[in-house]
Design a protein around this motif. Structure first.
Motif, PDB file in Angstrom:
ATOM      1  N   CYS A 158      -6.162   5.382 -44.548  1.00 42.05           N
ATOM      2  CA  CYS A 158      -6.495   3.952 -44.519  1.00 42.05           C
ATOM      3  C   CYS A 158      -5.438   3.166 -43.749  1.00 42.05           C
ATOM      4  CB  CYS A 158      -6.590   3.400 -45.938  1.00 42.05           C
ATOM      5  SG  CYS A 158      -7.876   4.189 -46.930  1.00 42.05           S
ATOM      6  N   ARG A 159      -5.881   2.170 -43.036  1.00 45.92           N
ATOM      7  CA  ARG A 159      -4.974   1.338 -42.255  1.00 45.92           C
ATOM      8  C   ARG A 159      -4.946  -0.081 -42.813  1.00 45.92           C
ATOM      9  NH1 ARG A 159      -5.861  -0.694 -36.063  1.00 45.92           N
ATOM     10  NH2 ARG A 159      -7.659  -1.638 -37.093  1.00 45.92           N
ATOM     11  N   VAL A 160      -3.739  -0.545 -43.125  1.00 45.95           N
ATOM     12  CA  VAL A 160      -3.548  -1.918 -43.596  1.00 45.95           C
ATOM     13  C   VAL A 160      -3.177  -2.804 -42.414  1.00 45.95           C
ATOM     14  CG1 VAL A 160      -2.016  -3.428 -44.925  1.00 45.95           C
ATOM     15  CG2 VAL A 160      -2.932  -1.362 -45.975  1.00 45.95           C
ATOM     16  N   ARG A 161      -3.868  -3.896 -42.295  1.00 42.88           N
ATOM     17  CA  ARG A 161      -3.537  -4.906 -41.278  1.00 42.88           C
ATOM     18  C   ARG A 161      -2.948  -6.107 -42.003  1.00 42.88           C
ATOM     19  NH1 ARG A 161      -8.496  -5.968 -37.385  1.00 42.88           N
ATOM     20  NH2 ARG A 161      -9.236  -6.987 -39.281  1.00 42.88           N
ATOM     21  N   GLU A 162      -1.647  -6.247 -41.882  1.00 42.68           N
ATOM     22  CA  GLU A 162      -0.943  -7.308 -42.601  1.00 42.68           C
ATOM     23  C   GLU A 162      -0.852  -8.563 -41.749  1.00 42.68           C
ATOM     24  OE1 GLU A 162       3.562  -7.683 -43.648  1.00 42.68           O
ATOM     25  OE2 GLU A 162       2.665  -6.252 -45.058  1.00 42.68           O
ATOM     26  N   GLN A 163      -1.091  -9.699 -42.361  1.00 44.86           N
ATOM     27  CA  GLN A 163      -1.033 -10.962 -41.641  1.00 44.86           C
ATOM     28  C   GLN A 163      -0.660 -12.102 -42.593  1.00 44.86           C
ATOM     29  OE1 GLN A 163      -5.277 -11.627 -40.290  1.00 44.86           O
ATOM     30  NE2 GLN A 163      -5.401  -9.647 -41.315  1.00 44.86           N
ATOM     31  N   VAL A 164      -0.123 -13.159 -42.038  1.00 43.03           N
ATOM     32  CA  VAL A 164       0.235 -14.328 -42.832  1.00 43.03           C
ATOM     33  C   VAL A 164      -1.007 -15.200 -42.991  1.00 43.03           C
ATOM     34  CG1 VAL A 164       1.678 -16.395 -42.959  1.00 43.03           C
ATOM     35  CG2 VAL A 164       2.619 -14.262 -42.022  1.00 43.03           C
ATOM     36  N   MET A 165      -1.263 -15.623 -44.215  1.00 49.20           N
ATOM     37  CA  MET A 165      -2.404 -16.506 -44.468  1.00 49.20           C
ATOM     38  C   MET A 165      -2.233 -17.815 -43.704  1.00 49.20           C
ATOM     39  SD  MET A 165      -5.257 -17.102 -46.109  1.00 49.20           S
ATOM     40  CE  MET A 165      -5.286 -15.797 -47.351  1.00 49.20           C
ATOM     41  N   PRO A 166      -3.242 -18.252 -42.967  1.00 51.59           N
ATOM     42  CA  PRO A 166      -3.141 -19.553 -42.284  1.00 51.59           C
ATOM     43  C   PRO A 166      -3.077 -20.691 -43.293  1.00 51.59           C
ATOM     44  CG  PRO A 166      -5.373 -18.698 -42.153  1.00 51.59           C
ATOM     45  CD  PRO A 166      -4.541 -17.599 -42.735  1.00 51.59           C
ATOM     46  N   GLU A 167      -2.718 -21.866 -42.842  1.00 52.35           N
ATOM     47  CA  GLU A 167      -2.589 -23.021 -43.733  1.00 52.35           C
ATOM     48  C   GLU A 167      -3.807 -23.936 -43.614  1.00 52.35           C
ATOM     49  OE1 GLU A 167       1.097 -25.031 -43.087  1.00 52.35           O
ATOM     50  OE2 GLU A 167       2.305 -23.197 -43.264  1.00 52.35           O
ATOM     51  N   ALA A 168      -4.126 -24.581 -44.710  1.00 47.88           N
ATOM     52  CA  ALA A 168      -5.174 -25.613 -44.730  1.00 47.88           C
ATOM     53  C   ALA A 168      -4.525 -26.905 -45.212  1.00 47.88           C
ATOM     54  CB  ALA A 168      -6.318 -25.185 -45.643  1.00 47.88           C
ATOM     55  N   SER A 169      -5.329 -27.907 -45.487  1.00 53.61           N
ATOM     56  CA  SER A 169      -4.770 -29.160 -46.012  1.00 53.61           C
ATOM     57  C   SER A 169      -4.356 -28.944 -47.474  1.00 53.61           C
ATOM     58  CB  SER A 169      -5.809 -30.282 -45.927  1.00 53.61           C
ATOM     59  OG  SER A 169      -6.787 -30.113 -46.938  1.00 53.61           O
ATOM     60  N   LEU A 170      -3.648 -29.916 -48.014  1.00 56.12           N
ATOM     61  CA  LEU A 170      -3.201 -29.840 -49.403  1.00 56.12           C
ATOM     62  C   LEU A 170      -4.262 -30.335 -50.394  1.00 56.12           C
ATOM     63  CD1 LEU A 170       0.530 -31.006 -49.186  1.00 56.12           C
ATOM     64  CD2 LEU A 170      -0.280 -28.787 -49.997  1.00 56.12           C
ATOM     65  N   ASP A 171      -5.447 -30.643 -49.898  1.00 56.86           N
ATOM     66  CA  ASP A 171      -6.475 -31.234 -50.755  1.00 56.86           C
ATOM     67  C   ASP A 171      -6.767 -30.389 -51.992  1.00 56.86           C
ATOM     68  OD1 ASP A 171      -6.589 -33.280 -48.984  1.00 56.86           O
ATOM     69  OD2 ASP A 171      -8.554 -32.783 -48.143  1.00 56.86           O
ATOM     70  N   PHE A 172      -6.980 -29.080 -51.782  1.00 57.41           N
ATOM     71  CA  PHE A 172      -7.334 -28.214 -52.908  1.00 57.41           C
ATOM     72  C   PHE A 172      -6.195 -28.155 -53.914  1.00 57.41           C
ATOM     73  CE2 PHE A 172      -7.607 -24.268 -55.281  1.00 57.41           C
ATOM     74  CZ  PHE A 172      -8.934 -24.236 -55.641  1.00 57.41           C
ATOM     75  N   TYR A 173      -4.974 -28.033 -53.415  1.00 57.15           N
ATOM     76  CA  TYR A 173      -3.804 -27.998 -54.301  1.00 57.15           C
ATOM     77  C   TYR A 173      -3.723 -29.281 -55.128  1.00 57.15           C
ATOM     78  CZ  TYR A 173       1.056 -28.487 -55.754  1.00 57.15           C
ATOM     79  OH  TYR A 173       2.193 -28.713 -56.481  1.00 57.15           O
ATOM     80  N   GLN A 174      -3.864 -30.416 -54.476  1.00 57.52           N
ATOM     81  CA  GLN A 174      -3.753 -31.692 -55.181  1.00 57.52           C
ATOM     82  C   GLN A 174      -4.879 -31.877 -56.192  1.00 57.52           C
ATOM     83  OE1 GLN A 174      -3.597 -34.124 -51.664  1.00 57.52           O
ATOM     84  NE2 GLN A 174      -1.354 -34.048 -51.538  1.00 57.52           N
ATOM     85  N   GLN A 175      -6.082 -31.422 -55.847  1.00 60.08           N
ATOM     86  CA  GLN A 175      -7.205 -31.499 -56.788  1.00 60.08           C
ATOM     87  C   GLN A 175      -6.929 -30.656 -58.034  1.00 60.08           C
ATOM     88  OE1 GLN A 175     -10.594 -30.232 -54.495  1.00 60.08           O
ATOM     89  NE2 GLN A 175     -10.459 -31.992 -53.097  1.00 60.08           N
ATOM     90  N   THR A 176      -6.346 -29.471 -57.814  1.00 65.64           N
ATOM     91  CA  THR A 176      -6.043 -28.569 -58.936  1.00 65.64           C
ATOM     92  C   THR A 176      -4.982 -29.167 -59.847  1.00 65.64           C
ATOM     93  OG1 THR A 176      -6.611 -26.631 -57.583  1.00 65.64           O
ATOM     94  CG2 THR A 176      -5.269 -26.241 -59.550  1.00 65.64           C
ATOM     95  N   ILE A 177      -3.933 -29.745 -59.246  1.00 67.19           N
ATOM     96  CA  ILE A 177      -2.873 -30.375 -60.031  1.00 67.19           C
ATOM     97  C   ILE A 177      -3.446 -31.516 -60.880  1.00 67.19           C
ATOM     98  CG2 ILE A 177      -0.753 -31.735 -59.890  1.00 67.19           C
ATOM     99  CD1 ILE A 177      -0.332 -28.785 -59.329  1.00 67.19           C
TER     100      ILE A 177
END
Length: 287
Positions: free
Chosen positions: A23-42
């Motif tokens: 099996c081959r793992v392709r590692e990558q950094v998650m891209p960024e989105a706005s903070l909307d979801f984070y702020q809604q969760t808080i």
């Protein structure tokens, strides 16, 4: 951006052996989105977060501890010194551990949270997973433990996608919160390979206690990777973690609490969440 892919073996229970470099793992950094979801969760979990932060703050060790009767140190242990003087006058051999030493206390723990991002998590499950990551991250920030957040999906054995959402040495800050907000579903979930890659990352950590928390929607599935074969490979990966001295805790989100779970998670601590909407409120308690 994808980093160098890595190859891993996979356990074939029928042959009682590994398929090497399968099996081959392709590692990558998650891209960024706005903070909307984070702020809604808080905002949504404000009361719960206040309670959790208070509880985790109480688990934080005192900054310094005073060790008595030490062979060397930064001050004299008066009680030990008096006893040594009495022993000397009585003609006895006095103890030499007559010092006090001040040491900084730390929680020696590294936690890797691994989240299933396959297409079967689409909708409520994925949203609850993201909310749970935010709540657990807020709690771990309070206690000061070293932690990392990873996600996985993929498409067949040559394309196991592994996303770095937060690395161990990275502070929990806005960029991480934006990456959690950006988490989206992919295709399949090859749990065994994702676990092996996480085990490899944890092996490089110096902390005394190393933990993997796997959050998934249950059965691993990826093209030909299904049924008993996938269950036994995931089980074998958890055995490998155990042999490496890494503790594992699996949280399957499964309404039916399927009968294959005890077998698959036999070398791990695990608990079924049968109502995915309760995952955010339960995850810190589980930890």
């Amino acid at each position: 951006k994808e980093k160098d892919p890595r190859l891993y073996g996979e356990w074939d229970d029928a042959r009682q052996g590994y398929r090497e470099n399968w099996c081959r793992v392709r590692e990558q950094v998650m891209p960024e989105a706005s903070l909307d979801f984070y702020q809604q969760t808080i905002g949504k979990y404000g009361g719960l977060l206040k309670k959790i932060r208070r509880e985790f703050r109480m688990m934080r060790p005192e900054a310094w501890s005073r060790l008595t009767r030490q062979p060397d140190g930064d001050d004299i242990d008066l009680d030990a010194a008096v006893e040594a003087m009495i022993d000397r006058r009585a003609g006895l051999s006095p103890a030499e551990d007559n010092y006090l030493r001040t040491e900084k206390k730390v929680r020696d723990i590294a936690v890797a949270v691994l989240v299933d991002m396959s297409k079967s998590t689409k909708g409520t499950t994925l949203r609850s997973e993201k909310e749970a990551l935010i709540i657990l991250s807020e709690a771990l920030k309070e206690i000061g433990d070293s932690f990392a957040l990873f996600g996985f999906s993929g498409d067949n054995r040559d394309n196991v996608d592994f996303y770095r959402i937060k690395d161990f040495n990275e502070p929990y800050q806005a960029s991480v919160q934006k990456r959690i907000s950006a988490i989206d579903f992919g295709l399949e979930n090859r749990d065994g390979t994702a676990l092996r890659h996480t085990i490899g990352l944890l092996k490089t950590r110096e902390e005394k206690t190393r933990i993997i928390i796997l959050v998934s929607d249950g059965k691993p599935v990826d093209k030909e990777y299904s049924g008993r074969y996938a269950i036994e490979d995931t089980r074998k990966a958890l055995v490998e973690a155990h042999k490496a001295g890494i503790k594992t805790f699996c949280i399957p989100v499964d309404e039916k609490a399927a009968d294959y779970l005890p077998r698959m998670y036999s070398h791990s601590n695990w608990v079924v969440i049968d109502d995915v909407t309760r995952l955010p409120e339960k995850i810190s308690r589980i930890f």
